[in-house]
Design an enzyme around this catalytic site. Structure first.
Site, PDB file in Angstrom:
ATOM      1  N   CYS A 173     -62.543 -29.635  69.356  1.00  0.00           N
ATOM      2  CA  CYS A 173     -63.359 -28.431  69.376  1.00  0.00           C
ATOM      3  C   CYS A 173     -64.234 -28.344  68.128  1.00  0.00           C
ATOM      4  O   CYS A 173     -63.750 -28.513  67.005  1.00  0.00           O
ATOM      5  CB  CYS A 173     -62.442 -27.206  69.460  1.00  0.00           C
ATOM      6  SG  CYS A 173     -63.321 -25.630  69.438  1.00  0.00           S
ATOM      7  N   CYS A 232     -62.919 -24.864  66.097  1.00  0.00           N
ATOM      8  CA  CYS A 232     -61.680 -24.779  65.309  1.00  0.00           C
ATOM      9  C   CYS A 232     -61.038 -26.138  65.020  1.00  0.00           C
ATOM     10  O   CYS A 232     -60.080 -26.223  64.273  1.00  0.00           O
ATOM     11  CB  CYS A 232     -60.666 -23.869  66.002  1.00  0.00           C
ATOM     12  SG  CYS A 232     -59.986 -24.551  67.528  1.00  0.00           S
ATOM     13  N   CYS A 236     -61.010 -25.779  74.798  1.00  0.00           N
ATOM     14  CA  CYS A 236     -60.176 -25.859  73.600  1.00  0.00           C
ATOM     15  C   CYS A 236     -58.806 -25.272  73.886  1.00  0.00           C
ATOM     16  O   CYS A 236     -58.684 -24.187  74.456  1.00  0.00           O
ATOM     17  CB  CYS A 236     -60.824 -25.114  72.440  1.00  0.00           C
ATOM     18  SG  CYS A 236     -59.818 -25.121  70.945  1.00  0.00           S
ATOM     19  N   CYS A 240     -58.582 -22.027  70.767  1.00  0.00           N
ATOM     20  CA  CYS A 240     -59.465 -20.854  70.757  1.00  0.00           C
ATOM     21  C   CYS A 240     -60.139 -20.579  72.094  1.00  0.00           C
ATOM     22  O   CYS A 240     -60.786 -19.552  72.261  1.00  0.00           O
ATOM     23  CB  CYS A 240     -60.516 -20.995  69.652  1.00  0.00           C
ATOM     24  SG  CYS A 240     -61.789 -22.235  69.964  1.00  0.00           S
ATOM     25  N   CYS A 247     -33.869 -62.354  77.699  1.00  0.00           N
ATOM     26  CA  CYS A 247     -34.950 -61.993  78.609  1.00  0.00           C
ATOM     27  C   CYS A 247     -34.369 -61.374  79.878  1.00  0.00           C
ATOM     28  O   CYS A 247     -33.463 -61.951  80.495  1.00  0.00           O
ATOM     29  CB  CYS A 247     -35.776 -63.231  78.949  1.00  0.00           C
ATOM     30  SG  CYS A 247     -37.077 -62.940  80.165  1.00  0.00           S
ATOM     31  N   CYS A 289     -35.420 -63.914  83.115  1.00  0.00           N
ATOM     32  CA  CYS A 289     -34.817 -65.219  83.386  1.00  0.00           C
ATOM     33  C   CYS A 289     -33.495 -65.445  82.648  1.00  0.00           C
ATOM     34  O   CYS A 289     -32.827 -66.453  82.871  1.00  0.00           O
ATOM     35  CB  CYS A 289     -35.791 -66.337  83.031  1.00  0.00           C
ATOM     36  SG  CYS A 289     -36.076 -66.554  81.261  1.00  0.00           S
ATOM     37  N   ASP A 349     -42.216 -43.507  58.303  1.00  0.00           N
ATOM     38  CA  ASP A 349     -40.787 -43.394  58.023  1.00  0.00           C
ATOM     39  C   ASP A 349     -39.914 -43.812  59.208  1.00  0.00           C
ATOM     40  O   ASP A 349     -38.701 -43.708  59.158  1.00  0.00           O
ATOM     41  CB  ASP A 349     -40.430 -41.979  57.568  1.00  0.00           C
ATOM     42  CG  ASP A 349     -40.693 -40.928  58.642  1.00  0.00           C
ATOM     43  OD1 ASP A 349     -41.459 -41.218  59.579  1.00  0.00           O
ATOM     44  OD2 ASP A 349     -40.145 -39.822  58.521  1.00  0.00           O
ATOM     45  N   GLU A 350     -40.531 -44.296  60.291  1.00  0.00           N
ATOM     46  CA  GLU A 350     -39.790 -44.779  61.454  1.00  0.00           C
ATOM     47  C   GLU A 350     -39.750 -46.306  61.426  1.00  0.00           C
ATOM     48  O   GLU A 350     -40.642 -46.944  60.878  1.00  0.00           O
ATOM     49  CB  GLU A 350     -40.461 -44.301  62.741  1.00  0.00           C
ATOM     50  CG  GLU A 350     -40.428 -42.803  62.903  1.00  0.00           C
ATOM     51  CD  GLU A 350     -41.161 -42.351  64.145  1.00  0.00           C
ATOM     52  OE1 GLU A 350     -41.517 -43.200  64.995  1.00  0.00           O
ATOM     53  OE2 GLU A 350     -41.400 -41.147  64.268  1.00  0.00           O
ATOM     54  N   CYS A 408     -40.827 -64.209  75.981  1.00  0.00           N
ATOM     55  CA  CYS A 408     -39.814 -65.214  76.291  1.00  0.00           C
ATOM     56  C   CYS A 408     -40.410 -66.612  76.173  1.00  0.00           C
ATOM     57  O   CYS A 408     -41.497 -66.883  76.688  1.00  0.00           O
ATOM     58  CB  CYS A 408     -39.274 -64.989  77.703  1.00  0.00           C
ATOM     59  SG  CYS A 408     -38.052 -66.215  78.222  1.00  0.00           S
ATOM     60  N   CYS A 431     -40.070 -68.198  80.217  1.00  0.00           N
ATOM     61  CA  CYS A 431     -40.864 -67.718  81.359  1.00  0.00           C
ATOM     62  C   CYS A 431     -42.105 -66.910  80.955  1.00  0.00           C
ATOM     63  O   CYS A 431     -42.942 -66.612  81.805  1.00  0.00           O
ATOM     64  CB  CYS A 431     -39.998 -66.887  82.300  1.00  0.00           C
ATOM     65  SG  CYS A 431     -39.544 -65.252  81.660  1.00  0.00           S
TER      66      CYS A 431
END
Length: 107
Positions: A4, A7, A20, A23, A68, A71, A87-88, A96, A99
């Protein structure tokens, strides 16, 4: 994704207009750029795995602690990418060695 001008909030499509979420401001949908946008409703997990089908995994690190689902082979090449917040833990993308099946693993 469109934001938007009033805003800065994210807008969504409604009856041929962009509306939006915060808003309520409305503006015409930019049909010239419509092909650039992807609706999240149309996306699936299959669209997200690795950058392209012909991505070169050969020569990448090898994992022997995976199996896998296609297969049953126990060895795959992998790449690591940070797909979430810093932080993850990163995501490993596997291919594979037998295959060519591709999948992702989360730490």
């Amino acid at each position: 994704m469109q934001f938007c001008d009033e805003c800065g909030s994210m807008m969504h499509a409604e009856d041929g207009e962009m509306v939006c979420s915060s808003c309520g401001a409305r503006e015409p949908k930019d049909t010239a750029r419509a092909e650039e946008f992807v609706s999240t409703e149309a996306q699936s997990e299959d669209d997200v795995i690795e950058s392209s089908e012909d991505a070169d995994f050969e020569g990448k690190p090898t994992a022997d602690d995976v199996t896998c689902d296609e297969c049953g082979h126990g060895e795959a090449w992998y790449t690591i990418k940070q797909t979430g917040a810093a932080d993850e833990p990163p995501t490993r993308f596997f291919k594979c060695k037998k295959c060519g099946n591709r999948w992702r693993g989360y730490s």
